[in-house]
Write a protein that holds these residues in place. Structure first.
Motif, PDB file in Angstrom:
ATOM      1  N   VAL A  26       0.845  -1.204   0.000  1.00 39.14           N
ATOM      2  CA  VAL A  26       0.000   0.000   0.000  1.00 39.14           C
ATOM      3  C   VAL A  26       0.874   1.246   0.000  1.00 39.14           C
ATOM      4  N   SER A  27       1.929   1.260   0.839  1.00 42.72           N
ATOM      5  CA  SER A  27       2.679   2.504   0.968  1.00 42.72           C
ATOM      6  C   SER A  27       3.540   2.792  -0.257  1.00 42.72           C
ATOM      7  N   LYS A  28       4.051   1.750  -0.922  1.00 41.77           N
ATOM      8  CA  LYS A  28       4.978   2.048  -2.031  1.00 41.77           C
ATOM      9  C   LYS A  28       4.370   1.902  -3.418  1.00 41.77           C
ATOM     10  N   TYR A  29       3.350   1.075  -3.561  1.00 41.91           N
ATOM     11  CA  TYR A  29       2.913   0.715  -4.923  1.00 41.91           C
ATOM     12  C   TYR A  29       1.460   1.092  -5.234  1.00 41.91           C
ATOM     13  N   LEU A  30       0.563   0.747  -4.319  1.00 43.91           N
ATOM     14  CA  LEU A  30      -0.867   0.854  -4.645  1.00 43.91           C
ATOM     15  C   LEU A  30      -1.253   2.255  -5.113  1.00 43.91           C
ATOM     16  N   TYR A  31      -1.023   3.263  -4.272  1.00 43.83           N
ATOM     17  CA  TYR A  31      -1.495   4.606  -4.621  1.00 43.83           C
ATOM     18  C   TYR A  31      -0.583   5.276  -5.624  1.00 43.83           C
ATOM     19  N   ALA A  32       0.650   4.764  -5.760  1.00 43.66           N
ATOM     20  CA  ALA A  32       1.566   5.350  -6.745  1.00 43.66           C
ATOM     21  C   ALA A  32       1.322   4.762  -8.138  1.00 43.66           C
ATOM     22  N   ASP A  33       0.392   3.827  -8.253  1.00 45.89           N
ATOM     23  CA  ASP A  33       0.140   3.161  -9.545  1.00 45.89           C
ATOM     24  C   ASP A  33       1.413   2.519 -10.099  1.00 45.89           C
ATOM     25  N   ILE A  34       2.146   1.839  -9.253  1.00 46.81           N
ATOM     26  CA  ILE A  34       3.353   1.130  -9.708  1.00 46.81           C
ATOM     27  C   ILE A  34       3.069  -0.376  -9.656  1.00 46.81           C
TER      28      ILE A  34
ATOM     29  N   GLY B 237     -11.256   1.362 -16.344  1.00 45.57           N
ATOM     30  CA  GLY B 237     -10.126   1.759 -15.501  1.00 45.57           C
ATOM     31  C   GLY B 237     -10.175   1.217 -14.092  1.00 45.57           C
ATOM     32  N   ALA B 238     -10.460  -0.087 -13.935  1.00 45.68           N
ATOM     33  CA  ALA B 238     -10.482  -0.671 -12.592  1.00 45.68           C
ATOM     34  C   ALA B 238      -9.064  -1.055 -12.147  1.00 45.68           C
TER      35      ALA B 238
ATOM     36  N   ILE C 284      -1.977  -4.861 -11.101  1.00 44.63           N
ATOM     37  CA  ILE C 284      -2.073  -4.162 -12.379  1.00 44.63           C
ATOM     38  C   ILE C 284      -2.777  -2.835 -12.109  1.00 44.63           C
ATOM     39  N   PRO C 285      -2.007  -1.732 -12.048  1.00 45.06           N
ATOM     40  CA  PRO C 285      -2.670  -0.459 -11.767  1.00 45.06           C
ATOM     41  C   PRO C 285      -3.653  -0.104 -12.879  1.00 45.06           C
ATOM     42  N   ARG C 286      -4.635   0.702 -12.535  1.00 47.56           N
ATOM     43  CA  ARG C 286      -5.681   1.006 -13.523  1.00 47.56           C
ATOM     44  C   ARG C 286      -5.075   1.636 -14.785  1.00 47.56           C
ATOM     45  N   TYR C 287      -5.631   1.293 -15.907  1.00 47.53           N
ATOM     46  CA  TYR C 287      -5.224   1.774 -17.235  1.00 47.53           C
ATOM     47  C   TYR C 287      -3.879   1.235 -17.701  1.00 47.53           C
ATOM     48  N   TRP C 288      -3.193   0.442 -16.897  1.00 46.17           N
ATOM     49  CA  TRP C 288      -1.975  -0.201 -17.409  1.00 46.17           C
ATOM     50  C   TRP C 288      -2.399  -1.272 -18.411  1.00 46.17           C
ATOM     51  N   ILE C 289      -1.688  -1.286 -19.537  1.00 43.41           N
ATOM     52  CA  ILE C 289      -2.056  -2.184 -20.637  1.00 43.41           C
ATOM     53  C   ILE C 289      -1.320  -3.503 -20.414  1.00 43.41           C
ATOM     54  N   HIS C 290      -2.042  -4.615 -20.548  1.00 37.57           N
ATOM     55  CA  HIS C 290      -1.401  -5.888 -20.206  1.00 37.57           C
ATOM     56  C   HIS C 290      -1.823  -7.027 -21.125  1.00 37.57           C
TER      57      HIS C 290
ATOM     58  N   TRP D 242     -11.357  -3.572  -8.497  1.00 39.41           N
ATOM     59  CA  TRP D 242     -12.079  -2.621  -7.652  1.00 39.41           C
ATOM     60  C   TRP D 242     -11.809  -1.197  -8.128  1.00 39.41           C
ATOM     61  N   ASN D 243     -12.635  -0.293  -7.662  1.00 41.41           N
ATOM     62  CA  ASN D 243     -12.519   1.079  -8.120  1.00 41.41           C
ATOM     63  C   ASN D 243     -12.417   2.047  -6.964  1.00 41.41           C
ATOM     64  N   THR D 244     -11.587   3.053  -7.127  1.00 41.01           N
ATOM     65  CA  THR D 244     -11.513   4.128  -6.135  1.00 41.01           C
ATOM     66  C   THR D 244     -11.590   5.441  -6.912  1.00 41.01           C
ATOM     67  N   ASP D 245     -11.656   6.550  -6.199  1.00 35.79           N
ATOM     68  CA  ASP D 245     -11.893   7.810  -6.901  1.00 35.79           C
ATOM     69  C   ASP D 245     -10.626   8.493  -7.409  1.00 35.79           C
ATOM     70  N   ASN D 246      -9.474   8.110  -6.845  1.00 37.28           N
ATOM     71  CA  ASN D 246      -8.260   8.869  -7.168  1.00 37.28           C
ATOM     72  C   ASN D 246      -7.616   8.430  -8.492  1.00 37.28           C
ATOM     73  N   VAL D 247      -8.282   8.713  -9.594  1.00 32.38           N
ATOM     74  CA  VAL D 247      -7.770   8.302 -10.906  1.00 32.38           C
ATOM     75  C   VAL D 247      -6.697   9.282 -11.358  1.00 32.38           C
ATOM     76  N   LYS D 248      -5.548   8.743 -11.794  1.00 32.86           N
ATOM     77  CA  LYS D 248      -4.479   9.622 -12.290  1.00 32.86           C
ATOM     78  C   LYS D 248      -4.746   9.988 -13.748  1.00 32.86           C
ATOM     79  N   LEU D 249      -4.302  11.171 -14.110  1.00 35.40           N
ATOM     80  CA  LEU D 249      -4.488  11.606 -15.497  1.00 35.40           C
ATOM     81  C   LEU D 249      -3.444  10.941 -16.386  1.00 35.40           C
ATOM     82  N   ASN D 250      -3.901  10.252 -17.422  1.00 33.16           N
ATOM     83  CA  ASN D 250      -3.003   9.700 -18.443  1.00 33.16           C
ATOM     84  C   ASN D 250      -3.825   9.654 -19.736  1.00 33.16           C
ATOM     85  N   PRO D 251      -3.220   9.333 -20.884  1.00 31.01           N
ATOM     86  CA  PRO D 251      -3.981   9.421 -22.127  1.00 31.01           C
ATOM     87  C   PRO D 251      -5.246   8.567 -22.116  1.00 31.01           C
TER      88      PRO D 251
END
Ligand SMILES: O=C(O)CCC(=O)C(=O)O
Ligand SMILES: [Fe+2]
Length: 338
Positions: free
Chosen positions: A19-27, A182-183, A254-260, A276-285
């Motif tokens: 959670v601290s290093k990856y989840l919210y950083a979309d890594i 974008g889940a 797999i962070p949201r919008y990452w292509i796999h 699952w879905n949360t509200d903090n969507v990062k801006l990307n194309p």
């Protein structure tokens, strides 16, 4: 060939570090062995599943190749000019030339393990057919397996949209895509083995995503990433993939919008995944494009929610209004090329 780097790894079910290093950083990250204590990982052998679930009916798909969905024949149809496939107006199994087959667990597992190697790779059970749960509603057919896995503690249960069940044979491959709407996704390897390829959403400019405004499957790349045609898709050579091996008991984020896309390399590959879905969507194309469609849909009164049917209705509306379509299409292309 495109550049490949390794997906980072953490060991065990260390969800605090996750959670601290990856989840919210979309890594993206592989949580090595994070599911190895699941009963599912200990118990779900072919024999066990045949014994406990053997007569339960499931639906799998058979396509004309080991690609899922099988998007290539669509180009061939278009090139030959016989029939122009349209994702927006046709059902999935039409454009990919596949059929859905009802079967018992037992006979599906037998097919995966004993059919010719070519045939085994053409079967696909997964994605949106037989889920464990759909927006809180459990699938009664799969209930006997439900208590064998544990929802990762970092996922708020009320935010879970779907829990997926996947079962395939050797050499099935999924086509490069991002998960619709974008889940966020954690995918656990229960049995077998897969190689996962991940591309940052900022790589969309090199991945030739299909265009929604052309009635195409917008969350898929046009490139067959395992056998790319660089003449047709030259920018794909500049894309960088993150690659990792998933073995029994591993999870991948797999962070949201990452292509796999996945290569299935075990004999019997079973996965359970959590969207699952949360509200903090990062801006990307890709998030920008979906947000743009959302706004267009509400502007044109097409039911503001991002679901497949409202997108289809919106694309139909564009077809009937070429001037509007032209503008929307230009914006879609410019977002993806940026
Ligand atoms: O296992 C696969 O091939 C596909 C899995 C996938 O696309 C997902 O978990 O979203
Ligand atoms: Fe996916």
């Amino acid at each position: 060939m495109n550049r490949m780097n390794e997906i980072p790894k953490i060991v065990g079910d260390n969800f605090d570090e996750f959670v601290s290093k990856y989840l919210y950083a979309d890594i993206p990250v592989i949580l090595k062995g994070a599911a190895s204590h699941w009963n599912a990982v200990k118990k779900w052998s072919a024999d066990y599943l045949i014994q406990t679930m053997g007569t339960t009916q499931i639906t799998y798909k058979k396509t004309g190749s080991n690609l899922h969905p099988n998007l290539e024949p669509r180009y061939l149809l278009e090139k030959s000019g016989k029939e122009k496939g349209s994702y927006a107006t046709k059902k999935t199994n039409d454009f990919e030339n596949s059929q859905f087959i009802e079967s018992s667990f037992e006979s599906y597992i037998q097919k995966l393990l004993t059919d010719s190697f070519e045939d085994r790779s053409k079967y696909f059970l997964g994605g949106d057919v037989d889920n464990f749960s759909f927006f809180g509603k459990k699938n009664p057919k799969l209930l006997p397996l439900f208590s064998d896995f544990i929802i990762p503690p970092c996922i708020p249960e009320n935010k879970i949209e779907r829990i997926g069940f996947w079962m395939t044979g050797r050499n099935a491959n999924s086509w490069l895509h991002y998960d619709g709407g974008g889940a966020c996704n954690i995918n656990a390897q229960v049995t077998g083995k897969k190689t996962i390829y991940l591309y940052d959403p900022d790589e969309a400019k090199n991945l030739y995503m299909f265009l929604a405004t052309h009635g195409e499957p917008l969350n898929f790349s046009q490139v067959n990433f395992l056998n790319p045609d660089f003449n047709k898709f030259p920018l794909f050579e500049s894309a960088t993939a993150l690659v990792g091996e998933l073995e029994e008991g591993d999870m991948v984020y797999i962070p949201r919008y990452w292509i796999h896309g996945f290569k299935h390399t075990g004999n019997l590959n079973i996965n359970v995944n959590f969207w699952w879905n949360t509200d903090n969507v990062k801006l990307n194309p890709l998030s920008a494009r979906e947000d743009y469609f959302e706004r267009c849909k509400s502007a044109y009164d097409c039911d503001g929610k991002f679901d497949h049917q409202s997108l289809i209705n919106f694309i139909k509306l564009l077809e009937e209004n070429p001037a509007i379509k032209n503008v929307v299409e230009r914006v879609e292309k410019s977002i993806l090329d940026a």
